[in-house]
Write an enzyme that holds these catalytic residues in place. Structure first.
Site, short mmCIF file in Angstrom:
data_model
loop_
_atom_site.label_atom_id
_atom_site.label_comp_id
_atom_site.label_asym_id
_atom_site.label_seq_id
_atom_site.Cartn_x
_atom_site.Cartn_y
_atom_site.Cartn_z
N ASP A 49 26.43 -102.88 8.12
CA ASP A 49 26.10 -104.00 7.24
C ASP A 49 25.31 -103.44 6.06
OD1 ASP A 49 25.46 -106.72 6.42
OD2 ASP A 49 23.45 -106.31 7.19
N ALA A 95 22.51 -105.55 3.42
CA ALA A 95 21.13 -106.04 3.33
C ALA A 95 20.50 -106.20 4.71
CB ALA A 95 21.07 -107.36 2.57
N ALA A 140 16.07 -120.77 7.02
CA ALA A 140 16.76 -120.01 5.97
C ALA A 140 17.38 -118.73 6.52
CB ALA A 140 15.78 -119.68 4.85
N MET A 169 21.84 -115.99 8.56
CA MET A 169 21.97 -114.77 7.76
C MET A 169 23.09 -113.87 8.29
SD MET A 169 20.62 -113.87 5.00
CE MET A 169 19.06 -114.75 4.99
N LYS A 216 27.99 -116.51 2.09
CA LYS A 216 26.84 -117.28 1.60
C LYS A 216 27.11 -118.77 1.43
CE LYS A 216 24.58 -113.60 1.93
NZ LYS A 216 23.99 -113.37 3.26
N HIS A 267 26.66 -120.11 4.69
CA HIS A 267 25.22 -120.14 4.98
C HIS A 267 24.61 -121.44 4.46
CE1 HIS A 267 21.39 -117.57 5.41
NE2 HIS A 267 21.00 -118.81 5.17
N ARG A 269 32.12 -113.37 8.46
CA ARG A 269 31.58 -113.26 9.82
C ARG A 269 31.39 -114.64 10.42
NH1 ARG A 269 26.91 -109.47 7.42
NH2 ARG A 269 28.01 -107.47 7.42
N ASP A 314 22.07 -106.17 11.42
CA ASP A 314 20.71 -106.67 11.66
C ASP A 314 20.66 -108.17 11.92
OD1 ASP A 314 19.35 -107.92 8.71
OD2 ASP A 314 21.36 -107.07 8.76
#
Length: 267
Positions: free
Chosen positions: A10, A12, A43, A47, A51, A54, A158, A184
């Site tokens: 990944d 970030a 928030a 993750m 986005k 998200h 994802r 992560d």
């Protein structure tokens, strides 16, 4: 004899932007601009996803949905999603260059992996346009994988496995049993599991932990260990095969997986 042939990282929170702070800041800001104040946990929860997905996931949180209806007298709709996402992109593009520093240990790890002949792939929750910025600035700072796949040219982001599968195709990695996915977030873990790869979660520097490098260094050991254990359990509950504290520890996991492959074990 089967051995690990490639690692797909990944971005970030895994290889750059320790703690994954760029998108979190913007997600908080775009909702606050609409009079809704999400928590850090709300928030960070989705993750790793595409986005715009998200944004939808945050709006779907019961508390946020109720606050939206209370403020606007109606449920949120597609127009709201599109406006929030438009504002997200606009604000993120402004700050992304400042969140592209490679995490500690990643440059040395990539060098070791390449010396062993392993191929280095990558996936992300960012769009192609976002990654044009991240990729450029990260490369200037020394980090550049062999390939990058974004959700922009895939049927879905994802936790679907499409980005990993594209990496495998381009990098000529024929067997998912010989591939490791490192990330992560829970979405990263599920992505690896769905692609039938070995799925490895990172604790320190992760979005799931949500701490700066300074906070990790200075936090009392007992308190930090409690937080690490929460993230460790979350990863394991979502199918992670291995957990490492820092990305630079991946070498030992590769050795363990190679031993498993030698014994005929599979992810």
């Amino acid at each position: 004899m089967k051995r690990i042939e490639g690692v797909i990282f990944d971005w970030a929170g895994t290889t750059v932007d320790y703690g994954c702070f760029a998108p979190v800041k913007v997600f908080l800001d775009i909702f606050k601009d609409k009079g809704i104040e999400p928590t850090i946990e709300e928030a960070r929860g989705p993750m790793g996803m595409l986005k715009i997905d998200h944004v939808i996931a945050m709006l779907s949180v019961e508390r946020i949905s109720n606050l939206w209806k209370e403020k606007y007298g109606r449920n949120w709709n597609e127009d709201d999603v599109n406006l929030l996402y438009f504002n997200f992109e606009k604000q993120l593009f402004e700050i992304l260059p400042d969140f592209t520093t490679p995490v500690p240990g990643i440059l040395e790890l990539i060098k070791r992996l390449r010396e062993k002949g392993l191929k280095i792939g990558s996936t992300t929750g960012y769009t192609r346009k976002m990654m044009d910025i991240v990729e450029k600035h990260a490369k200037e700072k020394g980090y550049s994988p062999d390939f990058l796949s974004t959700p922009s040219n895939q049927p879905a982001g994802r936790p679907h496995p499409y980005m990993i599968l594209e990496n495998m195709k381009v990098l000529k990695l024929n067997n998912p049993e010989c591939v490791i996915k490192v990330g992560d977030t829970v979405s990263d873990i599920k992505e690896g599991v769905n692609a039938k790869c070995w799925s490895v979660g990172i604790l320190k520097g992760s979005s799931e932990l949500g701490l700066t490098e300074e906070e990790v260094i200075n936090m009392p050991k007992d308190e930090l260990n409690e937080k690490l254990e929460v993230v460790r359990r979350r990863f394991l509950d979502n199918g992670a095969h291995f957990i490492i504290e820092e990305v630079g520890c991946l070498d030992e996991i590769i050795n363990q997986i190679n031993e498993k492959l030698l014994r005929g074990e599979r992810p």
